[in-house]
Design a protein around this motif. Sequence first.
Motif, mmCIF file in Angstrom:
data_model
loop_
_atom_site.group_PDB
_atom_site.id
_atom_site.type_symbol
_atom_site.label_atom_id
_atom_site.label_comp_id
_atom_site.label_asym_id
_atom_site.label_seq_id
_atom_site.Cartn_x
_atom_site.Cartn_y
_atom_site.Cartn_z
ATOM 1 N N ARG A 4 0.852 -1.187 0.000
ATOM 2 C CA ARG A 4 0.000 0.000 0.000
ATOM 3 C C ARG A 4 0.880 1.227 0.000
ATOM 4 N NH1 ARG A 4 -4.655 -1.468 4.513
ATOM 5 N NH2 ARG A 4 -5.512 -3.300 3.437
ATOM 6 N N SER A 5 0.696 2.064 -0.976
ATOM 7 C CA SER A 5 1.492 3.290 -1.046
ATOM 8 C C SER A 5 1.127 4.202 0.100
ATOM 9 C CB SER A 5 1.239 4.009 -2.372
ATOM 10 O OG SER A 5 1.606 3.192 -3.445
ATOM 11 N N ARG A 6 2.136 4.918 0.575
ATOM 12 C CA ARG A 6 1.897 5.895 1.625
ATOM 13 C C ARG A 6 1.117 7.072 1.050
ATOM 14 N NH1 ARG A 6 7.721 7.110 3.952
ATOM 15 N NH2 ARG A 6 6.565 8.036 5.649
ATOM 16 N N THR A 7 0.351 7.716 1.888
ATOM 17 C CA THR A 7 -0.421 8.860 1.431
ATOM 18 C C THR A 7 0.502 10.017 1.132
ATOM 19 O OG1 THR A 7 -0.705 9.707 3.675
ATOM 20 C CG2 THR A 7 -2.357 8.139 2.891
ATOM 21 N N ARG A 8 0.020 10.943 0.350
ATOM 22 C CA ARG A 8 0.832 12.098 -0.019
ATOM 23 C C ARG A 8 1.243 12.903 1.212
ATOM 24 N NH1 ARG A 8 3.339 11.611 -4.743
ATOM 25 N NH2 ARG A 8 1.925 10.723 -6.281
ATOM 26 N N SER A 9 0.367 12.961 2.218
ATOM 27 C CA SER A 9 0.719 13.711 3.423
ATOM 28 C C SER A 9 1.886 13.052 4.139
ATOM 29 C CB SER A 9 -0.487 13.807 4.361
ATOM 30 O OG SER A 9 -0.921 12.505 4.750
ATOM 31 N N ASN A 10 1.880 11.726 4.199
ATOM 32 C CA ASN A 10 3.000 11.030 4.819
ATOM 33 C C ASN A 10 4.258 11.158 3.992
ATOM 34 O OD1 ASN A 10 1.499 10.137 6.999
ATOM 35 N ND2 ASN A 10 0.887 8.227 5.999
ATOM 36 N N MET A 11 4.117 11.184 2.683
ATOM 37 C CA MET A 11 5.276 11.254 1.797
ATOM 38 C C MET A 11 5.918 12.629 1.809
ATOM 39 S SD MET A 11 5.991 8.397 0.487
ATOM 40 C CE MET A 11 7.007 8.865 -0.890
ATOM 41 N N ASP A 73 7.311 -7.389 14.545
ATOM 42 C CA ASP A 73 6.602 -7.465 13.260
ATOM 43 C C ASP A 73 7.607 -7.129 12.160
ATOM 44 O OD1 ASP A 73 5.021 -7.233 10.992
ATOM 45 O OD2 ASP A 73 3.332 -6.336 12.082
ATOM 46 N N LEU A 74 8.069 -8.147 11.445
ATOM 47 C CA LEU A 74 9.140 -7.964 10.470
ATOM 48 C C LEU A 74 8.742 -7.060 9.312
ATOM 49 C CD1 LEU A 74 10.689 -11.551 10.198
ATOM 50 C CD2 LEU A 74 11.058 -9.784 11.907
ATOM 51 N N ILE A 75 7.465 -6.970 9.045
ATOM 52 C CA ILE A 75 7.003 -6.171 7.905
ATOM 53 C C ILE A 75 6.519 -4.790 8.339
ATOM 54 C CG2 ILE A 75 5.387 -6.043 5.975
ATOM 55 C CD1 ILE A 75 7.561 -8.147 5.667
ATOM 56 N N ASN A 76 5.715 -4.729 9.380
ATOM 57 C CA ASN A 76 5.070 -3.474 9.756
ATOM 58 C C ASN A 76 5.759 -2.742 10.907
ATOM 59 O OD1 ASN A 76 2.830 -3.714 7.872
ATOM 60 N ND2 ASN A 76 2.156 -5.411 9.161
ATOM 61 N N GLY A 77 6.753 -3.363 11.552
ATOM 62 C CA GLY A 77 7.463 -2.705 12.630
ATOM 63 C C GLY A 77 8.197 -1.463 12.140
ATOM 64 N N LYS A 78 8.202 -0.403 12.951
ATOM 65 C CA LYS A 78 8.747 0.884 12.520
ATOM 66 C C LYS A 78 9.905 1.338 13.414
ATOM 67 C CE LYS A 78 5.534 1.765 9.368
ATOM 68 N NZ LYS A 78 5.846 1.893 7.931
ATOM 69 N N TRP A 79 10.900 1.961 12.787
ATOM 70 C CA TRP A 79 11.922 2.726 13.492
ATOM 71 C C TRP A 79 12.140 4.000 12.688
ATOM 72 C CZ3 TRP A 79 17.873 2.290 13.520
ATOM 73 C CH2 TRP A 79 18.390 3.066 14.575
ATOM 74 N N PRO A 80 11.610 5.143 13.149
ATOM 75 C CA PRO A 80 11.628 6.376 12.347
ATOM 76 C C PRO A 80 13.010 6.769 11.833
ATOM 77 C CG PRO A 80 10.200 6.656 14.241
ATOM 78 C CD PRO A 80 10.888 5.329 14.428
ATOM 79 N N LEU A 81 14.064 6.543 12.631
ATOM 80 C CA LEU A 81 15.403 6.941 12.210
ATOM 81 C C LEU A 81 15.827 6.235 10.929
ATOM 82 C CD1 LEU A 81 17.968 8.590 12.969
ATOM 83 C CD2 LEU A 81 18.793 6.536 14.143
ATOM 84 N N LEU A 82 15.315 5.024 10.738
ATOM 85 C CA LEU A 82 15.721 4.234 9.587
ATOM 86 C C LEU A 82 15.225 4.856 8.284
ATOM 87 C CD1 LEU A 82 17.339 1.615 9.192
ATOM 88 C CD2 LEU A 82 15.167 0.397 9.042
ATOM 89 N N HIS A 83 13.931 5.189 8.227
ATOM 90 C CA HIS A 83 13.391 5.724 6.969
ATOM 91 C C HIS A 83 13.533 7.233 6.853
ATOM 92 C CE1 HIS A 83 9.679 7.410 8.723
ATOM 93 N NE2 HIS A 83 9.614 6.329 9.458
ATOM 94 N N PHE A 141 12.500 -3.960 9.266
ATOM 95 C CA PHE A 141 13.382 -5.049 9.706
ATOM 96 C C PHE A 141 14.183 -5.598 8.533
ATOM 97 C CE2 PHE A 141 14.511 -9.440 10.451
ATOM 98 C CZ PHE A 141 14.970 -9.438 11.765
ATOM 99 N N VAL A 142 13.520 -5.791 7.409
ATOM 100 C CA VAL A 142 14.198 -6.331 6.226
ATOM 101 C C VAL A 142 15.282 -5.368 5.743
ATOM 102 C CG1 VAL A 142 13.888 -7.125 3.853
ATOM 103 C CG2 VAL A 142 12.134 -7.614 5.565
ATOM 104 N N VAL A 143 14.960 -4.074 5.710
ATOM 105 C CA VAL A 143 15.934 -3.071 5.285
ATOM 106 C C VAL A 143 17.127 -3.041 6.241
ATOM 107 C CG1 VAL A 143 16.306 -0.598 4.958
ATOM 108 C CG2 VAL A 143 14.239 -1.671 4.066
ATOM 109 N N ALA A 144 16.856 -3.115 7.541
ATOM 110 C CA ALA A 144 17.942 -3.127 8.526
ATOM 111 C C ALA A 144 18.844 -4.345 8.338
ATOM 112 C CB ALA A 144 17.367 -3.102 9.944
ATOM 113 N N SER A 145 18.242 -5.491 8.038
ATOM 114 C CA SER A 145 19.052 -6.698 7.827
ATOM 115 C C SER A 145 19.899 -6.573 6.568
ATOM 116 C CB SER A 145 18.150 -7.932 7.740
ATOM 117 O OG SER A 145 17.354 -7.909 6.558
ATOM 118 N N PHE A 146 19.375 -5.904 5.545
ATOM 119 C CA PHE A 146 20.157 -5.700 4.320
ATOM 120 C C PHE A 146 21.283 -4.698 4.549
ATOM 121 C CE2 PHE A 146 16.583 -6.977 1.142
ATOM 122 C CZ PHE A 146 16.651 -8.270 1.639
ATOM 123 N N MET A 147 21.088 -3.751 5.461
ATOM 124 C CA MET A 147 22.148 -2.795 5.760
ATOM 125 C C MET A 147 23.366 -3.492 6.369
ATOM 126 S SD MET A 147 19.761 0.281 7.258
ATOM 127 C CE MET A 147 21.121 1.185 7.956
#
Length: 253
Positions: A4-11, A73-83, A141-147
């Motif tokens: 699901r794409s993020r809304t324009r306000s979030n983007m 939650d490997l898919i929906n878990g959030k860490w703001p600093l990452l994104h 989580f997936v992005v962090a593991s790839f880092m």
Amino acid sequence: LPLRSRTRSNMSDWSLVVYPSCAPLFWYLLFRVLSLVVDEALTAQKLVCVLHALLSTAVGAYALLFQDALRADLINGKWPLLHSVMAPLSIGYFVVDLTLMMVRKPSPNADDDKDWLASVVHHTVMLLAIGAYLWVGRGDFVVASFMVWELSTPFVHLRWYLVRRGWKASCLYLFNGVALVVTFFLARICNLPFVIWLFARQRQLGVFEALWVIPPICRLVTSSVFLLNVFWFVKIVKGALKVVRGDASGKST
């Protein structure tokens, strides 16, 4: 797991301002400063790559070890600093490094032409992958593991430096080669299957079942980068075998 794409306000948050402006500028200025210090552009480019690798590994490892929300939650878990910070910084790095590689493209018959092409493909895929992550806003989580893949990068460039200085027969070269093989195998080869296994376990699915639950674009991007990692790992192992067999003066891979 539909994307699901993020809304324009979030983007519209400041993380997407860092990507097109400040992040590439930061890495380019760092490259220029290091070029003045070491008095050589190629060495400065390698140093920038090492610094990005160390930063990426440290942030990724911290996220995996200390951010409980990501493991929950490997898919929906959030860490703001990452994104908001690290992902845009990585995009800026790949943009600058890719540009520098295009400027210094080797001749078609050069020994490192294949490695150059593989690096261009790798950087392009990583730009698409991180860009998709910023747009979708899921998979921290997936992005962090790839880092953490970048754990092996300093050893790659130290190897380049040792070869250039004519130290292929040194104990340091041998030690670095062992460290390179081990870190590359653990961080870049074992990493993705382990993450898929964790995802399957969390969702109470079989491994192959979990693969088909993952969105097609994610399968395409991750499998493309994984195949490049396998390509490089084969080259690294061949080079290590040459050293073990006493052919340290042979062609560098």
